[in-house]
Design a protein around this motif. Structure first.
Motif, mmCIF file in Angstrom:
data_model
loop_
_atom_site.group_PDB
_atom_site.id
_atom_site.type_symbol
_atom_site.label_atom_id
_atom_site.label_comp_id
_atom_site.label_asym_id
_atom_site.label_seq_id
_atom_site.Cartn_x
_atom_site.Cartn_y
_atom_site.Cartn_z
ATOM 1 N N UNK A 178 0.865 -1.184 0.000
ATOM 2 C CA UNK A 178 0.000 0.000 0.000
ATOM 3 C C UNK A 178 0.897 1.227 0.000
ATOM 4 N N UNK A 179 0.636 2.124 -0.941
ATOM 5 C CA UNK A 179 1.493 3.289 -1.112
ATOM 6 C C UNK A 179 0.652 4.536 -1.335
ATOM 7 N N UNK A 180 1.202 5.674 -0.939
ATOM 8 C CA UNK A 180 0.559 6.966 -1.182
ATOM 9 C C UNK A 180 1.039 7.454 -2.540
ATOM 10 N N UNK A 181 0.081 7.658 -3.474
ATOM 11 C CA UNK A 181 0.397 8.159 -4.814
ATOM 12 C C UNK A 181 -0.002 9.606 -4.931
ATOM 13 N N UNK A 182 0.913 10.415 -5.439
ATOM 14 C CA UNK A 182 0.634 11.828 -5.665
ATOM 15 C C UNK A 182 1.395 12.303 -6.881
ATOM 16 N N UNK A 183 1.578 13.612 -6.980
ATOM 17 C CA UNK A 183 2.210 14.211 -8.156
ATOM 18 C C UNK A 183 3.617 13.671 -8.402
ATOM 19 N N UNK A 184 4.317 13.283 -7.383
ATOM 20 C CA UNK A 184 5.666 12.752 -7.553
ATOM 21 C C UNK A 184 5.706 11.247 -7.697
ATOM 22 N N UNK A 185 4.561 10.605 -7.922
ATOM 23 C CA UNK A 185 4.511 9.144 -7.985
ATOM 24 C C UNK A 185 4.299 8.588 -6.589
ATOM 25 N N UNK A 186 5.022 7.538 -6.240
ATOM 26 C CA UNK A 186 4.899 6.945 -4.905
ATOM 27 C C UNK A 186 5.599 7.871 -3.916
ATOM 28 N N UNK A 187 4.840 8.379 -2.962
ATOM 29 C CA UNK A 187 5.393 9.301 -1.980
ATOM 30 C C UNK A 187 5.735 8.615 -0.663
ATOM 31 N N UNK A 188 5.002 7.567 -0.324
ATOM 32 C CA UNK A 188 5.269 6.784 0.880
ATOM 33 C C UNK A 188 4.801 5.363 0.634
ATOM 34 N N UNK A 189 5.502 4.410 1.261
ATOM 35 C CA UNK A 189 5.067 3.011 1.232
ATOM 36 C C UNK A 189 4.754 2.600 2.657
ATOM 37 N N UNK A 190 3.712 1.794 2.810
ATOM 38 C CA UNK A 190 3.293 1.356 4.138
ATOM 39 C C UNK A 190 3.272 -0.159 4.207
ATOM 40 N N UNK A 191 3.984 -0.711 5.200
ATOM 41 C CA UNK A 191 3.906 -2.148 5.444
ATOM 42 C C UNK A 191 2.728 -2.387 6.382
ATOM 43 N N UNK A 192 1.919 -3.378 6.096
ATOM 44 C CA UNK A 192 0.798 -3.678 6.986
ATOM 45 C C UNK A 192 1.318 -4.241 8.311
ATOM 46 N N UNK A 193 0.509 -4.200 9.355
ATOM 47 C CA UNK A 193 0.915 -4.844 10.607
ATOM 48 C C UNK A 193 1.157 -6.330 10.344
ATOM 49 N N UNK A 194 2.260 -6.849 10.877
ATOM 50 C CA UNK A 194 2.622 -8.249 10.654
ATOM 51 C C UNK A 194 3.108 -8.878 11.948
ATOM 52 N N UNK A 195 2.922 -10.173 12.024
ATOM 53 C CA UNK A 195 3.509 -10.928 13.125
ATOM 54 C C UNK A 195 5.013 -11.022 12.845
ATOM 55 N N UNK A 196 5.820 -11.325 13.852
ATOM 56 C CA UNK A 196 7.257 -11.502 13.598
ATOM 57 C C UNK A 196 7.535 -12.546 12.519
ATOM 58 N N UNK A 197 6.753 -13.620 12.497
ATOM 59 C CA UNK A 197 6.927 -14.657 11.475
ATOM 60 C C UNK A 197 6.625 -14.114 10.075
ATOM 61 N N UNK A 198 5.566 -13.333 9.946
ATOM 62 C CA UNK A 198 5.218 -12.744 8.648
ATOM 63 C C UNK A 198 6.303 -11.761 8.199
ATOM 64 N N UNK A 199 6.827 -10.972 9.137
ATOM 65 C CA UNK A 199 7.873 -10.011 8.784
ATOM 66 C C UNK A 199 9.136 -10.738 8.318
ATOM 67 N N UNK A 200 9.510 -11.817 8.994
ATOM 68 C CA UNK A 200 10.664 -12.618 8.560
ATOM 69 C C UNK A 200 10.432 -13.151 7.146
ATOM 70 N N UNK A 201 9.213 -13.616 6.876
ATOM 71 C CA UNK A 201 8.899 -14.133 5.538
ATOM 72 C C UNK A 201 9.025 -13.033 4.483
ATOM 73 N N UNK A 202 8.592 -11.815 4.803
ATOM 74 C CA UNK A 202 8.719 -10.691 3.870
ATOM 75 C C UNK A 202 10.193 -10.389 3.620
ATOM 76 N N UNK A 203 10.988 -10.357 4.669
ATOM 77 C CA UNK A 203 12.419 -10.083 4.533
ATOM 78 C C UNK A 203 13.085 -11.164 3.682
#
Length: 101
Positions: A45-70
């Motif tokens: 999920x990202x904030x889109x504006x005039x400069x394109x992607x302005x911010x990216x947001x990682x959803x809340x994750x469990x430690x296991x989910x975060x390790x899997x993303x990494x």
């Protein structure tokens, strides 16, 4: 359907991603963009504006989910390095572990 950059997109999806940029709407949409935190392109999920992607947001994750993303980001980085090194003298060998678990 509109053919854009070699990929087929339903027009509504294409329009929904184009308008926030053109109108500087700062809309939150799932888009693929380079994540500086993971040093690879991810679809978050990202904030889109005039400069394109302005911010990216990682959803809340469990430690296991975060390790899997990494781990997934690492696999993508390694694959990109291998793909970019094809035909060069500095070919990157595949990781010790398989790409699929």
């Amino acid at each position: 359907m509109e053919n854009t950059c070699g990929f087929l997109y339903p027009e509504g999806v294409h329009r929904r991603q184009r308008h926030p940029v053109l109108r500087d709407e700062r809309a939150v949409l799932p888009v693929a963009a380079h994540s500086s935190a993971h040093q690879v392109t991810l679809s978050l999920s990202s904030v889109l504006g005039a400069g394109g992607v302005q911010q990216m947001h990682e959803p809340p994750m469990t430690p296991e989910e975060h390790r899997a993303l990494v781990e997934s980001a690492e696999v993508l980085r390694e694959a990109a390095e291998r793909a970019l090194s094809v035909g060069t003298s500095r070919a990157v060998p595949p990781a010790d572990r398989g790409a699929f678990r």
